[in-house]
Scaffold this active site. Structure first.
Site, PDB file in Angstrom:
ATOM      1  N   ARG A 163       2.968 -11.981   4.381  1.00 41.97           N
ATOM      2  CA  ARG A 163       2.166 -10.991   3.648  1.00 41.97           C
ATOM      3  C   ARG A 163       0.719 -10.979   4.158  1.00 41.97           C
ATOM      4  O   ARG A 163      -0.002  -9.997   4.015  1.00 41.97           O
ATOM      5  CB  ARG A 163       2.234 -11.255   2.133  1.00 41.97           C
ATOM      6  CG  ARG A 163       1.643 -10.109   1.309  1.00 41.97           C
ATOM      7  CD  ARG A 163       2.038 -10.122  -0.146  1.00 41.97           C
ATOM      8  NE  ARG A 163       1.445  -8.986  -0.840  1.00 41.97           N
ATOM      9  CZ  ARG A 163       1.873  -8.485  -1.987  1.00 41.97           C
ATOM     10  NH1 ARG A 163       2.904  -9.007  -2.589  1.00 41.97           N
ATOM     11  NH2 ARG A 163       1.269  -7.454  -2.551  1.00 41.97           N
TER      12      ARG A 163
ATOM     13  N   GLU B 228      -5.064   2.763   5.900  1.00 40.66           N
ATOM     14  CA  GLU B 228      -3.983   1.801   5.598  1.00 40.66           C
ATOM     15  C   GLU B 228      -2.694   2.191   6.322  1.00 40.66           C
ATOM     16  O   GLU B 228      -1.917   1.324   6.727  1.00 40.66           O
ATOM     17  CB  GLU B 228      -3.728   1.717   4.083  1.00 40.66           C
ATOM     18  CG  GLU B 228      -4.939   1.357   3.223  1.00 40.66           C
ATOM     19  CD  GLU B 228      -5.429  -0.093   3.381  1.00 40.66           C
ATOM     20  OE1 GLU B 228      -4.769  -0.888   4.065  1.00 40.66           O
ATOM     21  OE2 GLU B 228      -6.500  -0.404   2.813  1.00 40.66           O
TER      22      GLU B 228
ATOM     23  N   ASN C  57      -3.459  -8.232   5.821  1.00 35.17           N
ATOM     24  CA  ASN C  57      -4.924  -8.386   5.866  1.00 35.17           C
ATOM     25  C   ASN C  57      -5.516  -7.888   7.186  1.00 35.17           C
ATOM     26  O   ASN C  57      -6.722  -8.003   7.394  1.00 35.17           O
ATOM     27  CB  ASN C  57      -5.325  -9.856   5.693  1.00 35.17           C
ATOM     28  CG  ASN C  57      -5.061 -10.339   4.296  1.00 35.17           C
ATOM     29  OD1 ASN C  57      -5.061  -9.541   3.358  1.00 35.17           O
ATOM     30  ND2 ASN C  57      -4.812 -11.632   4.152  1.00 35.17           N
TER      31      ASN C  57
ATOM     32  N   HIS D  44     -13.672  -6.386   4.781  1.00 40.78           N
ATOM     33  CA  HIS D  44     -14.179  -6.700   3.437  1.00 40.78           C
ATOM     34  C   HIS D  44     -15.641  -7.100   3.491  1.00 40.78           C
ATOM     35  O   HIS D  44     -16.420  -6.749   2.609  1.00 40.78           O
ATOM     36  CB  HIS D  44     -13.367  -7.850   2.815  1.00 40.78           C
ATOM     37  CG  HIS D  44     -12.159  -7.366   2.083  1.00 40.78           C
ATOM     38  ND1 HIS D  44     -11.009  -8.116   1.985  1.00 40.78           N
ATOM     39  CD2 HIS D  44     -11.912  -6.209   1.415  1.00 40.78           C
ATOM     40  CE1 HIS D  44     -10.105  -7.432   1.289  1.00 40.78           C
ATOM     41  NE2 HIS D  44     -10.629  -6.279   0.934  1.00 40.78           N
TER      42      HIS D  44
ATOM     43  N   ARG E   5       2.519 -10.376 -23.863  1.00 42.52           N
ATOM     44  CA  ARG E   5       3.161 -11.158 -22.789  1.00 42.52           C
ATOM     45  C   ARG E   5       4.026 -10.314 -21.870  1.00 42.52           C
ATOM     46  O   ARG E   5       4.881 -10.813 -21.157  1.00 42.52           O
ATOM     47  CB  ARG E   5       3.983 -12.315 -23.337  1.00 42.52           C
ATOM     48  CG  ARG E   5       3.153 -13.336 -24.084  1.00 42.52           C
ATOM     49  CD  ARG E   5       3.914 -14.628 -24.248  1.00 42.52           C
ATOM     50  NE  ARG E   5       3.245 -15.464 -25.224  1.00 42.52           N
ATOM     51  CZ  ARG E   5       3.479 -15.386 -26.526  1.00 42.52           C
ATOM     52  NH1 ARG E   5       4.380 -14.542 -26.991  1.00 42.52           N
ATOM     53  NH2 ARG E   5       2.827 -16.172 -27.347  1.00 42.52           N
TER      54      ARG E   5
ATOM     55  N   LYS F 250       1.197  -6.417  -6.981  1.00 45.72           N
ATOM     56  CA  LYS F 250      -0.063  -7.088  -7.347  1.00 45.72           C
ATOM     57  C   LYS F 250      -0.827  -6.184  -8.303  1.00 45.72           C
ATOM     58  O   LYS F 250      -1.019  -4.999  -8.020  1.00 45.72           O
ATOM     59  CB  LYS F 250      -0.924  -7.321  -6.101  1.00 45.72           C
ATOM     60  CG  LYS F 250      -0.498  -8.507  -5.264  1.00 45.72           C
ATOM     61  CD  LYS F 250      -1.580  -8.783  -4.230  1.00 45.72           C
ATOM     62  CE  LYS F 250      -1.225  -9.939  -3.345  1.00 45.72           C
ATOM     63  NZ  LYS F 250      -2.249 -10.146  -2.292  1.00 45.72           N
TER      64      LYS F 250
HETATM   65  P1  NAD Z   1      -9.064   5.418  -7.214  1.00 44.90           P
HETATM   66  O1  NAD Z   1      -7.948   5.099  -8.092  1.00 44.90           O
HETATM   67  O2  NAD Z   1     -10.451   5.164  -7.696  1.00 44.90           O
HETATM   68  O3  NAD Z   1      -8.923   6.933  -6.754  1.00 44.90           O
HETATM   69  C1  NAD Z   1      -9.902   7.495  -5.922  1.00 44.90           C
HETATM   70  C2  NAD Z   1     -10.511   8.752  -6.555  1.00 44.90           C
HETATM   71  O4  NAD Z   1      -9.572   9.819  -6.436  1.00 44.90           O
HETATM   72  C3  NAD Z   1     -10.816   8.620  -8.047  1.00 44.90           C
HETATM   73  O5  NAD Z   1     -11.995   9.328  -8.317  1.00 44.90           O
HETATM   74  C4  NAD Z   1      -9.627   9.321  -8.705  1.00 44.90           C
HETATM   75  O6  NAD Z   1      -9.958   9.866  -9.948  1.00 44.90           O
HETATM   76  C5  NAD Z   1      -9.323  10.394  -7.707  1.00 44.90           C
HETATM   77  N1  NAD Z   1      -7.955  10.871  -7.665  1.00 44.90           N
HETATM   78  C6  NAD Z   1      -6.818  10.111  -7.601  1.00 44.90           C
HETATM   79  N2  NAD Z   1      -5.754  10.915  -7.437  1.00 44.90           N
HETATM   80  C7  NAD Z   1      -6.210  12.188  -7.405  1.00 44.90           C
HETATM   81  C8  NAD Z   1      -5.587  13.448  -7.224  1.00 44.90           C
HETATM   82  N3  NAD Z   1      -4.282  13.575  -7.002  1.00 44.90           N
HETATM   83  N4  NAD Z   1      -6.364  14.553  -7.258  1.00 44.90           N
HETATM   84  C9  NAD Z   1      -7.707  14.438  -7.437  1.00 44.90           C
HETATM   85  N5  NAD Z   1      -8.355  13.280  -7.579  1.00 44.90           N
HETATM   86  C10 NAD Z   1      -7.610  12.159  -7.567  1.00 44.90           C
HETATM   87  O7  NAD Z   1      -8.976   4.612  -5.802  1.00 44.90           O
HETATM   88  P2  NAD Z   1      -7.784   4.366  -4.783  1.00 44.90           P
HETATM   89  O8  NAD Z   1      -8.405   4.487  -3.443  1.00 44.90           O
HETATM   90  O9  NAD Z   1      -6.591   5.166  -5.130  1.00 44.90           O
HETATM   91  O10 NAD Z   1      -7.430   2.829  -5.040  1.00 44.90           O
HETATM   92  C11 NAD Z   1      -8.393   1.826  -4.866  1.00 44.90           C
HETATM   93  C12 NAD Z   1      -8.085   0.679  -5.785  1.00 44.90           C
HETATM   94  O11 NAD Z   1      -6.793   0.178  -5.443  1.00 44.90           O
HETATM   95  C13 NAD Z   1      -9.050  -0.485  -5.680  1.00 44.90           C
HETATM   96  O12 NAD Z   1      -9.422  -0.911  -6.953  1.00 44.90           O
HETATM   97  C14 NAD Z   1      -8.258  -1.571  -4.962  1.00 44.90           C
HETATM   98  O13 NAD Z   1      -8.655  -2.868  -5.329  1.00 44.90           O
HETATM   99  C15 NAD Z   1      -6.861  -1.244  -5.422  1.00 44.90           C
HETATM  100  N6  NAD Z   1      -5.833  -1.745  -4.517  1.00 44.90           N
HETATM  101  C16 NAD Z   1      -4.852  -2.524  -5.037  1.00 44.90           C
HETATM  102  C17 NAD Z   1      -3.854  -3.011  -4.238  1.00 44.90           C
HETATM  103  C18 NAD Z   1      -2.762  -3.838  -4.831  1.00 44.90           C
HETATM  104  O14 NAD Z   1      -1.935  -4.388  -4.082  1.00 44.90           O
HETATM  105  N7  NAD Z   1      -2.693  -3.950  -6.133  1.00 44.90           N
HETATM  106  C19 NAD Z   1      -3.845  -2.718  -2.848  1.00 44.90           C
HETATM  107  C20 NAD Z   1      -4.844  -1.913  -2.349  1.00 44.90           C
HETATM  108  C21 NAD Z   1      -5.840  -1.425  -3.195  1.00 44.90           C
HETATM  109 ZN    ZN Z   2      -6.902  -2.205   2.043  1.00 48.02          ZN
END
Ligand code: NAD
Ligand code: ZN
Length: 345
Positions: A228, A172, A232, A239, A108, A130
């Site tokens: 918020r 972003e 988007n 998307h 929890r 999130k």
């Molecule tokens: P990711 O975590 O898959 O990272 C991208 C790639 O880079 C991966 O292969 C990872 O291993 C590599 N990597 C990360 N840091 C590194 C570093 N310092 N050196 C070398 N390689 C590295 O993807 P992302 O783009 O970081 O995040 C995308 C995810 O985030 C999605 O699942 C998305 O849904 C989520 N997201 C969440 C929110 C939220 O509010 N929670 C907002 C936006 C995106």
């Molecule tokens: Zn985004």
């Protein structure tokens, strides 16, 4: 070094920008520590992880499946993690989402924090509380809203990030400027080359600015009932493009931002000059602003958007650079715009 605080309903989150990963121990409470990371991040940085057992996922979105995450709960159980343990996610957005979700649900809820290692995760995914995971192809459909105790953003880590991933983060950052700050947009225009070259001083300052914008929005509206939604911007059309083509999130959002700006221009909200400035900046970051796909097909996917209303969808448009406007767009009107404006998006 800069700190930015998000005041969440379940506690505050402190984001520390330009702190070295080696210093993370300073921010950890005196609790039993468990680390969640991915194999790429482990390969580059395991030697500077704090002393603790770690679980290393396979990199990428496929690991964000609810089914896969069961194995992390089992690992925690086998290693005697309890309510008073602390979970540290060290990785990009995928790791932070998983670590935040696992920590929010295991027994929890246990306390957690992040070392955010990708640009997208530093300026976006790890900010805002999130924590979502995927089920049967639906992204982030299961999740929690719960703030990490801290997020450490070390821009030096971006040196090992693949360029393609870096560009996702820039999309972003442009979005944050477009929805709130014309001055920041000007700075991005000015600093674009330095950012692409990973100039650490300029990068740190832009990461902090970008986080500040998201933090302000999220503090005002943690649960996405109002402003918020501005986050988007570019994502509604983006998307749909991402779903249809499978291109990276940042590229899809860039195409979505072009679409939203074109629509804003068509409605007389922004000038052609402003539109072209946005396109130029996106292209300077190496982001695409058009793609060879049938816009009607994108529209058909858009109609299935989970955030739609009965006959309409809320679109974030611009009244100027830095001045957003939420507009409820009738599907009929949108369809006409899509059909009458270019053959490809
Ligand atoms: P990711 O975590 O898959 O990272 C991208 C790639 O880079 C991966 O292969 C990872 O291993 C590599 N990597 C990360 N840091 C590194 C570093 N310092 N050196 C070398 N390689 C590295 O993807 P992302 O783009 O970081 O995040 C995308 C995810 O985030 C999605 O699942 C998305 O849904 C989520 N997201 C969440 C929110 C939220 O509010 N929670 C907002 C936006 C995106
Ligand atoms: Zn985004």
């Amino acid at each position: 070094m800069e700190t930015i605080v998000i005041e969440g309903q379940n506690g505050n989150s402190t984001i520390i920008v330009d702190e070295r990963i080696e210093e993370v121990a300073k921010y950890l409470p005196k609790k039993k520590l468990f680390i969640i990371t991915d194999k790429n991040v482990e390969n580059h940085y395991a030697t500077v992880f704090p002393e603790a057992p770690f679980f290393s996922i396979n990199p990428g979105e496929a690991s964000k499946q609810l089914g896969y995450i069961e194995s992390i709960y089992r690992w925690l159980l086998e290693n005697n993690a309890h309510r008073n343990s602390f979970i540290l996610g060290i990785g990009g957005g995928v790791v932070c989402d998983i670590a935040g979700f696992v920590a929010s649900t295991y027994m929890r809820g246990v306390e957690f924090g992040f070392v955010s290692t990708s640009l997208l995760s530093q300026v976006d995914a790890s900010v805002g509380g999130k924590n979502g995971v995927d089920l049967d192809g639906y992204k982030n459909i299961i999740g929690t809203i719960n703030q990490p105790r801290f997020v450490l953003c070390d821009p030096r880590l971006l040196k090992t990030l693949p360029h393609e991933e870096l560009v996702n983060g820039f999309a972003e950052m442009v979005k944050h400027a477009l929805i709130s700050d014309v001055k920041l947009f000007e700075h991005l225009e000015y600093d674009c080359n330095d950012l692409l070259q990973l100039n650490q001083r300029i990068l740190s300052s832009h990461i902090a600015e970008s986080i500040r914008i998201k933090a302000r929005v999220v503090t005002a509206d943690e649960r996405e009932s109002g402003i918020r939604k501005l986050l988007n911007f570019g994502h509604t059309w983006g998307h749909a493009v991402e779903t249809l083509t499978g291109i990276s999130h940042g590229k899809a959002v860039s195409i979505g931002m072009e679409f939203a700006c074109r629509l804003s221009m068509k409605k007389g909200l922004i000038s052609n000059r402003e539109y072209l400035r946005v396109i130029n900046l996106l292209q300077s970051f190496g982001l695409p602003t058009c793609m060879n796909i049938e816009p009607n097909k994108v529209f058909n996917v858009l109609e299935k958007d989970k955030k739609r209303n009965a006959n309409s969808i809320d679109f974030v448009l611009l009244r100027g650079i830095g001045v957003p406007k939420i507009e409820t767009m009738d599907f009929e009107e949108l369809k006409k715009f899509v059909q009458n404006n270019n053959d490809e998006t």
